[in-house]
Design a protein around this motif. Structure first.
Motif, PDB file in Angstrom:
ATOM      1  N   ASN A 156      12.144  -9.998   0.639  1.00 46.38           N
ATOM      2  CA  ASN A 156      11.437  -9.968  -0.637  1.00 46.38           C
ATOM      3  C   ASN A 156      10.884 -11.349  -0.959  1.00 46.38           C
ATOM      4  O   ASN A 156      11.336 -12.073  -1.815  1.00 46.38           O
ATOM      5  CB  ASN A 156      12.263  -9.377  -1.785  1.00 46.38           C
ATOM      6  CG  ASN A 156      13.502 -10.146  -2.143  1.00 46.38           C
ATOM      7  OD1 ASN A 156      14.051 -10.879  -1.330  1.00 46.38           O
ATOM      8  ND2 ASN A 156      13.957  -9.983  -3.364  1.00 46.38           N
ATOM      9  N   SER A 157       9.884 -11.696  -0.159  1.00 52.41           N
ATOM     10  CA  SER A 157       8.993 -12.857  -0.355  1.00 52.41           C
ATOM     11  C   SER A 157       9.452 -14.150   0.282  1.00 52.41           C
ATOM     12  O   SER A 157       8.716 -15.131   0.267  1.00 52.41           O
ATOM     13  CB  SER A 157       8.708 -13.114  -1.839  1.00 52.41           C
ATOM     14  OG  SER A 157       7.906 -12.100  -2.369  1.00 52.41           O
ATOM     15  N   THR A 192       1.151 -10.811   3.170  1.00 55.38           N
ATOM     16  CA  THR A 192       1.753  -9.603   2.608  1.00 55.38           C
ATOM     17  C   THR A 192       2.111  -9.815   1.141  1.00 55.38           C
ATOM     18  O   THR A 192       2.448 -10.926   0.730  1.00 55.38           O
ATOM     19  CB  THR A 192       3.002  -9.180   3.407  1.00 55.38           C
ATOM     20  OG1 THR A 192       3.570  -8.002   2.838  1.00 55.38           O
ATOM     21  CG2 THR A 192       4.040 -10.275   3.442  1.00 55.38           C
ATOM     22  N   ASP A 194       3.563  -7.329  -2.552  1.00 57.02           N
ATOM     23  CA  ASP A 194       3.889  -6.080  -3.240  1.00 57.02           C
ATOM     24  C   ASP A 194       3.348  -6.162  -4.659  1.00 57.02           C
ATOM     25  O   ASP A 194       3.369  -7.230  -5.284  1.00 57.02           O
ATOM     26  CB  ASP A 194       5.405  -5.869  -3.316  1.00 57.02           C
ATOM     27  CG  ASP A 194       6.045  -5.643  -1.963  1.00 57.02           C
ATOM     28  OD1 ASP A 194       5.421  -5.011  -1.103  1.00 57.02           O
ATOM     29  OD2 ASP A 194       7.193  -6.110  -1.781  1.00 57.02           O
ATOM     30  N   LEU A 245      -2.857  -1.063   3.396  1.00 60.89           N
ATOM     31  CA  LEU A 245      -1.880  -0.956   2.315  1.00 60.89           C
ATOM     32  C   LEU A 245      -1.105   0.345   2.451  1.00 60.89           C
ATOM     33  O   LEU A 245      -1.511   1.269   3.159  1.00 60.89           O
ATOM     34  CB  LEU A 245      -2.547  -1.057   0.942  1.00 60.89           C
ATOM     35  CG  LEU A 245      -3.626  -0.036   0.544  1.00 60.89           C
ATOM     36  CD1 LEU A 245      -3.048   1.278   0.080  1.00 60.89           C
ATOM     37  CD2 LEU A 245      -4.510  -0.625  -0.556  1.00 60.89           C
ATOM     38  N   TYR A 273       4.804   1.849  -6.142  1.00 58.47           N
ATOM     39  CA  TYR A 273       5.029   0.558  -5.512  1.00 58.47           C
ATOM     40  C   TYR A 273       4.114   0.491  -4.288  1.00 58.47           C
ATOM     41  O   TYR A 273       4.139   1.391  -3.435  1.00 58.47           O
ATOM     42  CB  TYR A 273       6.471   0.401  -5.057  1.00 58.47           C
ATOM     43  CG  TYR A 273       7.516   0.344  -6.155  1.00 58.47           C
ATOM     44  CD1 TYR A 273       7.233   0.704  -7.471  1.00 58.47           C
ATOM     45  CD2 TYR A 273       8.806  -0.066  -5.869  1.00 58.47           C
ATOM     46  CE1 TYR A 273       8.197   0.644  -8.462  1.00 58.47           C
ATOM     47  CE2 TYR A 273       9.786  -0.135  -6.856  1.00 58.47           C
ATOM     48  CZ  TYR A 273       9.475   0.231  -8.151  1.00 58.47           C
ATOM     49  OH  TYR A 273      10.435   0.171  -9.130  1.00 58.47           O
ATOM     50  N   ASN A 275       2.543  -1.908  -1.029  1.00 56.49           N
ATOM     51  CA  ASN A 275       2.572  -3.089  -0.169  1.00 56.49           C
ATOM     52  C   ASN A 275       1.201  -3.246   0.469  1.00 56.49           C
ATOM     53  O   ASN A 275       0.599  -2.281   0.922  1.00 56.49           O
ATOM     54  CB  ASN A 275       3.635  -2.950   0.916  1.00 56.49           C
ATOM     55  CG  ASN A 275       3.668  -4.159   1.841  1.00 56.49           C
ATOM     56  OD1 ASN A 275       3.132  -4.114   2.935  1.00 56.49           O
ATOM     57  ND2 ASN A 275       4.285  -5.236   1.393  1.00 56.49           N
ATOM     58  N   ARG A 277      -1.197  -5.631   3.209  1.00 57.33           N
ATOM     59  CA  ARG A 277      -1.272  -6.608   4.297  1.00 57.33           C
ATOM     60  C   ARG A 277      -2.718  -7.094   4.387  1.00 57.33           C
ATOM     61  O   ARG A 277      -3.656  -6.284   4.327  1.00 57.33           O
ATOM     62  CB  ARG A 277      -0.830  -5.986   5.622  1.00 57.33           C
ATOM     63  CG  ARG A 277       0.572  -5.357   5.584  1.00 57.33           C
ATOM     64  CD  ARG A 277       1.629  -6.413   5.351  1.00 57.33           C
ATOM     65  NE  ARG A 277       2.903  -5.881   4.926  1.00 57.33           N
ATOM     66  CZ  ARG A 277       3.999  -5.838   5.696  1.00 57.33           C
ATOM     67  NH1 ARG A 277       3.936  -6.254   6.949  1.00 57.33           N
ATOM     68  NH2 ARG A 277       5.130  -5.398   5.204  1.00 57.33           N
ATOM     69  N   LEU A 319      11.425  -5.994  -4.925  1.00 53.76           N
ATOM     70  CA  LEU A 319      10.195  -6.145  -4.152  1.00 53.76           C
ATOM     71  C   LEU A 319       9.874  -7.622  -3.960  1.00 53.76           C
ATOM     72  O   LEU A 319      10.468  -8.500  -4.584  1.00 53.76           O
ATOM     73  CB  LEU A 319       9.034  -5.461  -4.882  1.00 53.76           C
ATOM     74  CG  LEU A 319       9.162  -3.961  -5.123  1.00 53.76           C
ATOM     75  CD1 LEU A 319       7.996  -3.465  -5.967  1.00 53.76           C
ATOM     76  CD2 LEU A 319       9.219  -3.206  -3.793  1.00 53.76           C
ATOM     77  N   GLY A 320       8.887  -7.878  -3.092  1.00 51.75           N
ATOM     78  CA  GLY A 320       8.418  -9.238  -2.932  1.00 51.75           C
ATOM     79  C   GLY A 320       7.742  -9.731  -4.202  1.00 51.75           C
ATOM     80  O   GLY A 320       6.945  -9.011  -4.798  1.00 51.75           O
TER      81      GLY A 320
END
Length: 415
Positions: A156-157, A192, A194, A245, A273, A275, A277, A319-320
């Protein structure tokens, strides 16, 4: 293809002799037995802190958030040399169903070590630790420091690696032992991030459904638009699948706490949610702007379409919380050439992949933070695999080779 290569020197042999494959396996098995999901890394970090101290390294526990720890250790040099970080994350992927055995009781079959978390990436963590211990036990004098960073929160980040860099462990170069294969050196990969999209409705009883606004129905429209969205970017032929995504989770109900009881009531709040890229032509700001442009178009068509974008996501979501930038480290950087050279020394082969490997380069990792901090770095770690996220394994021959390559790379860097 085998190529001519110089055999290991006497000093290199002295270091390699201190790598015991049985000990490598024992450490990897010990790490499998300690579940360490994202945000739950502390028990593993505390175990590692004790282990690293017992092995004679200068180890400390860093508290990256209240109650959340990671373990970092240093093999001190005599001074005047370059320093190198061997980096691996101890947080592991979510546990999927379908396992044929207990995922936290390791087993070996057909040259593979099985257990949850070993692929991503406790095998890499093991290789980093055992490489550093081989250097210490060899008695070879190093001028530079070797840092082993067993970080939390990569999934997460990467706030664990950021914390290590900012709290005493900035090095001259780094290798992150992500599981992309013992004959792969990656220097270029996706960014990346979120984010969370919320749709807002108006709750009513089913008997008056026509007077309500269904947040779930609005979210279905939003997801269709998000999946069809054209993100603003410049095409990169080396990463042709970017941007991309995934809408990974959707939840809707009554109120912002998502009360799920009362299915007879129209939903007034729904969240998805996402994500994303992306390549080096994009950033978190450009991506949020693309989402807003797309959702604003829906609102222009439908006065009852109300939405919010949550970025960064609230910490409680797991999440990130950062937009991790895409990375493109030149393959000419000394640390990349060291890994390449030591792989050739030990295997007699050039890397099968150098720079980009697909689809592996569509995954994010902590080289983002190292490179942004001015630390040249690359990805090199033992490969393995899984079946739909179960029966996760690492290939033992790759684990042993990576441990040796990392040991010689750290020797060369810190000599």
């Amino acid at each position: 293809m085998a190529i001519a290569h110089a055999p290991p020197t006497d000093v290199q042999k002295q270091v390699l002799a201190r790598i015991d494959e049985d000990e490598v396996v024992r450490l990897a098995c010990d790490l499998i037995r300690i579940p360490s999901f994202t945000t739950e890394e502390t028990p593993c970090a505390e175990w590692l802190g004790n282990y690293l101290r017992d092995q004679g390294l200068a180890a400390e526990l860093q508290e990256i958030e209240p109650g959340r720890k990671q373990a970092v250790a240093r093999l001190h040099g005599t001074g005047g040399g370059r320093s190198i970080m061997l980096n691996g994350h101890i947080d592991i992927d979510p546990l999927a169903g379908g396992w044929t055995r207990d995922p936290f009781q390791p087993w070996i079959a057909d040259g593979r070590l099985y257990g949850h978390g070993i692929y991503n990436m406790k095998a890499g963590v093991t290789a980093c630790i055992m490489a550093a211990l081989a250097l210490k036990r060899s008695g070879v004098r190093l001028r530079g420091d070797v840092v082993v960073a067993c970080v939390a929160a990569e999934l997460n980040s990467g706030v664990g690696t950021i914390h290590a860099i900012n709290h005493g462990y900035r090095t001259d170069m780094a290798v992150v032992a992500e599981p992309y294969g013992a004959r792969t050196i990656i220097t270029k990969h996706t960014g990346t991030m979120d984010l969370v999209v919320h749709t807002l409705g108006r709750a009513t009883h089913i008997s008056k459904k026509e007077q309500g606004v269904d947040a779930i129905s609005k979210m279905m429209r939003a997801i269709a638009a998000i999946n069809a969205m054209k993100l603003t970017h410049t095409h990169d032929p080396e990463l042709p699948g970017l941007p991309r995504l995934n809408v990974g989770s959707v939840i809707g109900g009554r109120g912002r706490s998502y009360t799920l009881r009362g299915a007879y009531t129209v939903s007034d709040f729904c969240s998805c949610y996402v994500n994303i890229r992306f390549n080096t032509s994009q950033s978190g700001d450009t991506i949020v702007a693309d989402f807003r442009r797309t959702l604003d178009a829906l609102a222009a068509e439908d006065p009852e379409f109300k939405y919010e974008i949550e970025f960064p996501p609230e910490p409680s979501r797991g999440l990130g919380r950062l937009a991790k930038a895409a990375v493109d480290v030149p393959v000419t950087e000394p640390v990349v050439q060291m890994v390449k050279r030591n792989l050739r020394t030990l295997s007699g082969q050039e890397p099968e992949h150098l720079g980009v490997r697909l689809p592996q380069s569509y995954a994010g990792n902590d080289t983002t933070h190292l490179w942004q901090a001015g630390i040249p770095c690359c990805l090199y770690g033992p490969g393995g695999g899984y079946t739909d996220y179960h029966d996760v394994h690492t290939n033992l021959d790759e684990l042993f080779l990576v441990t040796r390559v990392l040991a010689l790379t750290a020797l060369e860097a810190a000599a």
